[in-house]
Scaffold this motif. Structure first.
Motif, PDB file in Angstrom:
ATOM      1  N   ASN A   1      35.816   8.379   1.767  1.00  0.00           N
ATOM      2  CA  ASN A   1      34.303   7.903   1.809  1.00  0.00           C
ATOM      3  C   ASN A   1      33.390   9.077   1.503  1.00  0.00           C
ATOM      4  O   ASN A   1      32.455   8.679   0.887  1.00  0.00           O
TER       5      ASN A   1
ATOM      6  N   GLU B   1      29.309   3.084   3.467  1.00  0.00           N
ATOM      7  CA  GLU B   1      30.426   3.697   3.780  1.00  0.00           C
ATOM      8  C   GLU B   1      30.360   5.180   3.673  1.00  0.00           C
ATOM      9  O   GLU B   1      30.567   6.067   4.618  1.00  0.00           O
TER      10      GLU B   1
ATOM     11  N   CYS C   1      29.844   8.184   6.592  1.00  0.00           N
ATOM     12  CA  CYS C   1      30.703   9.167   6.660  1.00  0.00           C
ATOM     13  C   CYS C   1      30.215  10.589   6.623  1.00  0.00           C
ATOM     14  O   CYS C   1      30.416  11.375   7.447  1.00  0.00           O
TER      15      CYS C   1
END
Length: 823
Positions: free
Chosen positions: A124, A154, A158
């Motif tokens: 990610n 995502e 992250c």
């Protein structure tokens, strides 16, 4: 009626059947019992034990023994902890019952950094570094809008987690390291622990490990932040940059942003100036630079002065004899400026074909000495991150981090929470990157043998930003060489704290195919211009007590720059050896005057010593020439050494009606300008005849370092002057040689010593030097050519002509420099 008793055999058979059943039952019972750990003790190398004790997530890519033990004590699995990180931290906090909270800070610092590294390697976060698809019709085709949106969400999540963990690693490690100076405002802390135990503590493995975490996390923050602000590969998300300018009330129309540092603010050069504000998610970062105009003199652009910022954590410096470092806090960085000059073989060959100079707009510009002075293109910086807050809880909850970039040459210590700490530095890194980026050795050789339309004139390279408070060492290489020849010598100066703090190095790169008189003139112009540019009034310490270190042909040039003789007066001595008629001699002189102009021609022959230089060191100097230049294989080499076409054409066009070029080159006067530098090193050349008896200005102290390739002669000198001898311990004896020497009978008290040790160097006094002959030679230059009367010291080194790399040569030079500082 009585019952029958079982027979003996029957009982025995029954017992045999029951034994296996009993064994199985016992084994089953044992398996059902609570498991017991079995401890075994085995011996292992002490190095493995120490490595296991001191290793951590930075050095071994696994948690330290203290952090791993803390997780086990809390019943936490490392992998599960990384998967449910926030929950893991909560349970770990609840499990720490010891009131001395300081060790827990180190554990949390390591866990945060371990999590940051895991996130950085995850797919990610790596998606942030992904390139656009190459071909939309195959497997790497773009995602659909919905998939792309999901992936972006995502990735952002992250990256935000990565940033938070990285910042937390910095804050926890910082808090641990400076716990003594922070207010202990968290529950359970023992106020007396700091004063009673930590102020005088010996650094523990935990201290070293946590400093590793602090440095590694700081390194990631600084380098990732730079990449993010430059819009290149980045792992920082939501970065917003604001460049700060000097307040309008304190600047004029020529001042730009403080990062350009055209004019420093009021205060000291070591003061820090805030030049940028960067917002990363909900963190505010302040960027600070030194308050210096000299150190950042090449940074002319507000937002892109640096083409690259590299951490020494990411560099492996090979080819250096040692790496000069200063231990301490912070990350050593090399900032590469976007307008730095480079020298490569490709540039040389392309300029040979086009007649133009790479990196220069035209040949006229290159003829100006000021255009050939190159400040260092690689600045050394040391980065340090200071979270805001004066208490433990303030620091841990802070969203304000200040990133300070220091000039490690000027700043040796930093103040954190009213205590001074040493600042880390890697002084070899910038020099190593410059050498790696410039193909100096190859270019130096090709300068000799490539036909060039114009003369490639000498260049001056500063190996660090100009410092007005440091003396200057000027280095001049020899024939077919380059500044790369000084790599070990320069690095050893950088590695000597006293010398590094008091000297800065300027290296000259000159084409050794030019006639030596012309090279002397061009190099001296270049040096004079550099002093004038850096210090117009000549009042700085850098403009006094300079040192010239020179090798071979460079030593001939250096001696001329330290003399005040007028060589025009010696030309008649050359004319007496000439077979040409007086009218032909007159024509040659007139043609030379017409080619250069009488005033310019006299500048080549009238010598004036550099007023800034008071010390010189000559290495393997052929002051009286060498017959090596006349041997058949050397003559063959000389035939492929070209003079610049432009120089030859200028002279020969004016002389074409007198004689052919070959005849002119044999004429003593013509040879001074129509023989290449290699030919002029011959002991029969007009140049050597003209300059062999030059005198050096009396205010200059000079030293000779002379090579000798005959170990027996060096040994004989050592026996004549034992006090000045240095024994060679630079390499171990071969086993056969050791056995042979051990077989020689010696007295008991010296049986451990070889009876005939090799001699590395001998300091020769005046009486001995008068008796030495050409038998003492480095294989190219005989002693009688390298010796100079009046030298403050003369050292004979066991070795060949290229003694500039010899450890004894470097050690001798360092002694000379230390002595100069004392005097």
């Amino acid at each position: 009626m009585t019952s029958a008793s079982p027979s003996k055999n029957t009982v025995t058979q029954a017992n045999k059947k029951m034994l296996p059943i009993a064994s199985v039952a016992l084994l089953t019972a044992a398996m059902l019992l609570p498991a017991c750990s079995v401890v075994s003790v085995e011996k292992q190398a002490s190095a493995k034990t120490i490595s296991a004790q001191r290793g951590n997530i930075v050095t071994d890519n696994q948690l330290s023994s203290d952090t791993a033990s803390a997780l086990l004590s809390a019943g936490l699995n490392e992998q599960a902890c990384m998967q449910q990180f926030d929950l893991c931290l909560t349970q770990l906090t609840d499990s720490i019952l010891n009131k001395h909270y300081r060790p827990a800070l180190a554990i949390f610092a390591e866990l945060h950094y371990a999590k940051a590294r895991q996130l950085a390697d995850s797919q990610n976060c790596r998606n942030a570094l992904a390139r656009p698809p190459l071909d939309p019709y195959y497997a790497n085709a773009p995602l659909s809008d919905d998939d792309a949106k999901t992936q972006q969400e995502e990735t952002d999540l992250c990256l935000n987690n990565y940033q938070d963990r990285l910042f937390d690693a910095v804050k926890y490690s910082y808090t641990y390291l400076f716990y003594d100076s922070l207010t202990h405002d968290f529950e359970g802390a023992d106020e007396s622990y700091s004063s009673a135990h930590t102020q005088t503590r010996i650094p523990t493995d935990n201290d070293i490990q946590t400093q590793d975490i602090y440095n590694a996390a700081s390194n990631d923050v600084i380098t990732q932040l730079y990449r993010s602000t430059e819009n290149s590969d980045k792992l920082m998300n939501g970065t917003k940059v604001e460049y700060l300018t000097i307040p309008s009330t304190k600047r004029d129309s020529n001042d730009q942003a403080a990062i350009a540092n055209r004019a420093p603010l009021k205060g000291k050069a070591i003061d820090q100036v805030k030049v940028m504000k960067v917002q990363v998610d909900d963190y505010d970062l302040g960027i600070y630079l030194p308050n210096e105009n000299n150190y950042l003199q090449n940074a002319h652009k507000q937002d892109s002065a640096l083409a690259d910022l590299v951490s020494t954590y990411e560099l492996r410096l090979s080819g250096l004899n040692s790496v000069s470092k200063r231990p301490g806090l912070g990350i050593s960085l090399v900032a590469s400026l976007d307008d730095r000059y480079t020298t490569t073989i490709r540039q040389l060959l392309s300029s040979s074909l086009s007649g133009r100079f790479a990196n220069e707009s035209d040949n006229t510009k290159d003829s100006e000495p000021s255009s050939r002075i190159y400040p260092t293109g690689h600045l050394l910086l040391t980065g340090l991150i200071k979270p805001s807050g004066d208490s433990v809880l303030d620091v841990l909850s802070s969203r304000q981090l200040d990133i300070h970039l220091y000039n490690p040459y000027q700043t040796e210590t930093v103040n954190i929470l009213n205590d001074n700490y040493p600042l880390a530095a890697n002084f070899s890194a910038g020099y190593g990157m410059w050498l790696a980026e410039n193909q100096l050795d190859s270019v130096g050789y090709l300068n000799l043998i490539t036909r060039q339309l114009d003369a490639r004139l000498p260049k001056l390279f500063m190996l660090e930003p100009y410092d007005p408070d440091k003396r200057v060492i000027i280095m001049l290489h020899g024939l077919a060489s380059s500044p790369a020849t000084w790599v070990n010598l320069t690095n050893d100066i950088l590695n000597d704290d006293k010398l590094r703090d008091n000297y800065q190095v300027w290296q000259i790169f000159y084409p050794t195919n030019l006639p030596i008189l012309e090279n002397r003139y061009q190099i001296q112009q270049l040096i004079n211009t550099t002093y004038e540019q850096t210090d117009p009034t000549g009042q700085n310490r850098a403009s006094k007590n300079s040192v010239i270190v020179s090798h071979s042909m460079g030593a001939l040039i250096a001696r001329m720059m330290l003399s005040d003789e007028n060589l025009v007066e010696d030309l008649d001595r050359l004319d007496d050896q000439d077979i040409l008629s007086n009218s032909e001699k007159r024509q040659i002189r007139d043609a030379l005057k017409e080619s250069f102009g009488e005033k310019e021609l006299r500048k080549r022959f009238e010598l004036h010593s550099l007023p800034q230089v008071d010390t010189a060191v000559f290495l393997s100097a052929p002051f009286r020439g060498t017959d090596y230049a006349d041997r058949w294989f050397t003559r063959a080499l000389r035939r492929i050494v070209y003079l610049p076409v432009g120089l030859v054409k200028t002279v020969t066009d004016n002389l074409a009606t007198i004689a052919t070029q070959g005849d002119l080159a044999q004429n003593p006067l013509g040879a001074l300008y129509l023989q290449n530098g290699a030919s002029q090193l011959s002991d029969k050349s007009s140049f050597i005849e003209l300059t062999k008896d030059l005198t050096i200005n009396s205010r200059v102290t000079y030293h000779s370092i002379i090579a000798n390739n005959d170990a027996d002669i060096t040994k004989g000198l050592a026996q004549a002057q034992p006090d000045g001898a240095k024994i060679d311990l630079s390499q171990a004896l071969e086993e056969d040689a050791k056995d042979e020497r051990a077989s020689v009978s010696v007295s008991d008290d010296t049986s451990e010593l070889p009876p005939e040790p090799l001699v590395a160097a001998v300091i020769v006094d005046k009486n001995i030097s008068q008796a030495l002959t050409q038998r003492l030679s480095d294989g190219i230059v005989p002693y009688t050519s390298a010796h100079l009367d009046g030298a403050a010291s003369e050292t004979v080194i066991n070795g060949g002509h290229s003694i500039q790399t010899n450890p004894q040569t470097i050690l001798t030079l360092r002694r000379i420099l230390h002595k100069q500082l004392q005097e």
